[in-house]
Structures are given as C-alpha cells and as structure tokens.
Scaffold this motif. Structure first.
Motif, PDB file in Angstrom:
ATOM      1  N   VAL A   1       0.848  -1.199   0.000  1.00  0.00           N
ATOM      2  CA  VAL A   1       0.000   0.000   0.000  1.00  0.00           C
ATOM      3  C   VAL A   1       0.881   1.246   0.000  1.00  0.00           C
ATOM      4  O   VAL A   1       0.603   2.216  -0.708  1.00  0.00           O
ATOM      5  N   ALA A   2       1.966   1.219   0.766  1.00  0.00           N
ATOM      6  CA  ALA A   2       2.875   2.367   0.796  1.00  0.00           C
ATOM      7  C   ALA A   2       3.409   2.681  -0.600  1.00  0.00           C
ATOM      8  O   ALA A   2       3.494   3.845  -1.006  1.00  0.00           O
ATOM      9  N   GLY A   3       3.754   1.643  -1.356  1.00  0.00           N
ATOM     10  CA  GLY A   3       4.229   1.843  -2.728  1.00  0.00           C
ATOM     11  C   GLY A   3       3.148   2.388  -3.633  1.00  0.00           C
ATOM     12  O   GLY A   3       3.405   3.253  -4.483  1.00  0.00           O
ATOM     13  N   GLU A   4       1.926   1.903  -3.475  1.00  0.00           N
ATOM     14  CA  GLU A   4       0.796   2.407  -4.263  1.00  0.00           C
ATOM     15  C   GLU A   4       0.577   3.897  -3.992  1.00  0.00           C
ATOM     16  O   GLU A   4       0.348   4.680  -4.911  1.00  0.00           O
ATOM     17  N   ILE A   5       0.625   4.270  -2.721  1.00  0.00           N
ATOM     18  CA  ILE A   5       0.426   5.672  -2.354  1.00  0.00           C
ATOM     19  C   ILE A   5       1.548   6.533  -2.928  1.00  0.00           C
ATOM     20  O   ILE A   5       1.301   7.599  -3.488  1.00  0.00           O
ATOM     21  N   ARG A   6       2.786   6.067  -2.798  1.00  0.00           N
ATOM     22  CA  ARG A   6       3.922   6.817  -3.345  1.00  0.00           C
ATOM     23  C   ARG A   6       3.745   7.052  -4.834  1.00  0.00           C
ATOM     24  O   ARG A   6       3.917   8.164  -5.335  1.00  0.00           O
ATOM     25  N   ASP A   7       3.370   6.009  -5.575  1.00  0.00           N
ATOM     26  CA  ASP A   7       3.180   6.126  -7.020  1.00  0.00           C
ATOM     27  C   ASP A   7       2.053   7.096  -7.357  1.00  0.00           C
ATOM     28  O   ASP A   7       2.181   7.933  -8.256  1.00  0.00           O
ATOM     29  N   LEU A   8       0.948   6.990  -6.640  1.00  0.00           N
ATOM     30  CA  LEU A   8      -0.208   7.842  -6.918  1.00  0.00           C
ATOM     31  C   LEU A   8       0.095   9.304  -6.600  1.00  0.00           C
ATOM     32  O   LEU A   8      -0.237  10.193  -7.383  1.00  0.00           O
ATOM     33  N   LEU A   9       0.748   9.563  -5.466  1.00  0.00           N
ATOM     34  CA  LEU A   9       1.072  10.943  -5.117  1.00  0.00           C
ATOM     35  C   LEU A   9       2.145  11.513  -6.045  1.00  0.00           C
ATOM     36  O   LEU A   9       2.206  12.724  -6.253  1.00  0.00           O
ATOM     37  N   GLY A  10       2.959  10.652  -6.628  1.00  0.00           N
ATOM     38  CA  GLY A  10       3.896  11.114  -7.660  1.00  0.00           C
ATOM     39  C   GLY A  10       3.156  11.642  -8.871  1.00  0.00           C
ATOM     40  O   GLY A  10       3.561  12.627  -9.485  1.00  0.00           O
ATOM     41  N   GLU A  11       2.053  10.993  -9.226  1.00  0.00           N
ATOM     42  CA  GLU A  11       1.218  11.475 -10.327  1.00  0.00           C
ATOM     43  C   GLU A  11       0.583  12.815  -9.979  1.00  0.00           C
ATOM     44  O   GLU A  11       0.469  13.695 -10.832  1.00  0.00           O
ATOM     45  N   VAL A  12       0.171  12.985  -8.719  1.00  0.00           N
ATOM     46  CA  VAL A  12      -0.419  14.254  -8.286  1.00  0.00           C
ATOM     47  C   VAL A  12       0.610  15.372  -8.422  1.00  0.00           C
ATOM     48  O   VAL A  12       0.290  16.461  -8.892  1.00  0.00           O
ATOM     49  N   ALA A  13       1.848  15.098  -8.024  1.00  0.00           N
ATOM     50  CA  ALA A  13       2.895  16.117  -8.122  1.00  0.00           C
ATOM     51  C   ALA A  13       3.138  16.528  -9.567  1.00  0.00           C
ATOM     52  O   ALA A  13       3.415  17.687  -9.855  1.00  0.00           O
ATOM     53  N   LYS A  14       3.011  15.558 -10.478  1.00  0.00           N
ATOM     54  CA  LYS A  14       3.225  15.837 -11.901  1.00  0.00           C
ATOM     55  C   LYS A  14       2.048  16.554 -12.540  1.00  0.00           C
ATOM     56  O   LYS A  14       2.207  17.538 -13.245  1.00  0.00           O
ATOM     57  N   ASP A  15       0.857  16.033 -12.339  1.00  0.00           N
ATOM     58  CA  ASP A  15      -0.311  16.463 -13.104  1.00  0.00           C
ATOM     59  C   ASP A  15      -1.430  17.073 -12.278  1.00  0.00           C
ATOM     60  O   ASP A  15      -2.479  17.410 -12.833  1.00  0.00           O
ATOM     61  N   GLY A  16      -1.307  17.170 -10.969  1.00  0.00           N
ATOM     62  CA  GLY A  16      -2.416  17.635 -10.149  1.00  0.00           C
ATOM     63  C   GLY A  16      -3.396  16.493  -9.923  1.00  0.00           C
ATOM     64  O   GLY A  16      -3.195  15.379 -10.382  1.00  0.00           O
ATOM     65  N   VAL A  17      -4.462  16.783  -9.209  1.00  0.00           N
ATOM     66  CA  VAL A  17      -5.447  15.752  -8.885  1.00  0.00           C
ATOM     67  C   VAL A  17      -6.429  15.652 -10.051  1.00  0.00           C
ATOM     68  O   VAL A  17      -7.332  16.454 -10.198  1.00  0.00           O
ATOM     69  N   LYS A  18      -6.216  14.680 -10.888  1.00  0.00           N
ATOM     70  CA  LYS A  18      -7.069  14.434 -12.055  1.00  0.00           C
ATOM     71  C   LYS A  18      -8.014  13.282 -11.744  1.00  0.00           C
ATOM     72  O   LYS A  18      -7.905  12.618 -10.726  1.00  0.00           O
ATOM     73  N   ASP A  19      -8.930  13.007 -12.670  1.00  0.00           N
ATOM     74  CA  ASP A  19      -9.916  11.947 -12.451  1.00  0.00           C
ATOM     75  C   ASP A  19      -9.268  10.591 -12.211  1.00  0.00           C
ATOM     76  O   ASP A  19      -9.702   9.846 -11.340  1.00  0.00           O
TER      77      ASP A  19
END
Length: 150
Positions: free
Chosen positions: A108-126
């Motif tokens: 789960v920690a890895g999933e969160i890290r990956d997802l928040l990396g996307e937020v840092a790149k693109d913002g909170v998208k759908d």
C-alpha cells in the motif's frame, strides 16, 4: 477547476498523511492539517469551498485517530498543528500489506507513493481520484482482517 467533494479531498489527504507518517515511522511528526490541505487545493478554489475543504482536513485527522490508524498528542490551539503524530500498529500493518487487487507496487505504501507522484506531476485528475478511492477502500475494508491475521 471544480472543487472536489469532501470525500474526494479526504481520500487525497489521507494518502498524503499516511505517506508522511510512513516515511517518518517510528518517529512522530507534527502535522498541520491546513498546510496539508493547502498543498492539494485546486487552483481558484476559494470562499465557501475553500473553508469547507480546510474543515475536511481537520476532520480527516480526527477520523483517522478515531478509527485507530494514527495517534497524536495535543493540538496547538494557536495554529491547529497536531503534535507527535504517528501511525499505530494498525496503520503500519495496512501500509505494509500487499494488496492483490491494486496494481503496480507490492505494498500500500508503494501504491500511495506512485499515486502521489502522479499528483505532483499532473495535479489531482480523475484517474488519480479513482486510484485514491481504490486505495482508501482497500485500507478501510481490509484493516480488521489484516490486524486479526497478524
């Protein structure tokens, strides 16, 4: 951009909070829910929507404590910062669990890290909102079974 719902904002904030606490574990840290919320507010959100989301941030910390995922000391009344915040054993076990239904990373920690990396790149998208919802659903529904298996 349309302001997220309280639930969408809760999901994003929970992931960010879990990531910070996991990275600092076992050392407790201070958490300012307003600063955390501000880092995920969409551009041009203000007024009632902004106040609503800042309130959701404070209630996110309270919910996670009430459900036994985190613990904290006092809250500073002058700035709203919670002191000595850390994951409980329940929170740590969930973060270290290996969720078969989720994609990509092994924990789960890895999933969160990956997802928040996307937020840092693109913002909170759908797509990020869907990923956050999927992870939070896993955390909330599997926590009791993870605790009883350990």
């Amino acid at each position: 951009m349309v302001a997220p719902t309280n639930l969408e904002f809760f999901e994003t904030l929970t992931l960010a909070l879990f990531q910070q606490l996991y990275q600092s574990f076992p050392v407790p840290i201070d958490i300012d829910p307003m600063k955390l919320a501000y880092s995920f507010l969409p551009e041009n959100v203000e007024g009632e929507d902004g106040l609503r989301l800042f309130g959701a941030a404070e209630h996110t910390v309270a919910f996670l404590k009430r459900e036994g995922f985190i613990e904290h000391g006092d809250m500073h009344l002058d700035d709203g910062t919670y002191v000595d915040v850390s994951l409980t054993s329940k929170g740590l076990l969930v973060m270290d669990s290996m969720p078969a239904p989720l994609s990509g990373s092994s924990t789960v920690a890895g999933e969160i890290r990956d997802l928040l990396g996307e937020v840092a790149k693109d913002g909170v998208k759908d797509g990020v909102r869907e990923g956050a919802k999927r992870i939070i659903t896993y955390i909330l529904t599997s926590a009791s079974s993870i605790m009883s298996a350990s």
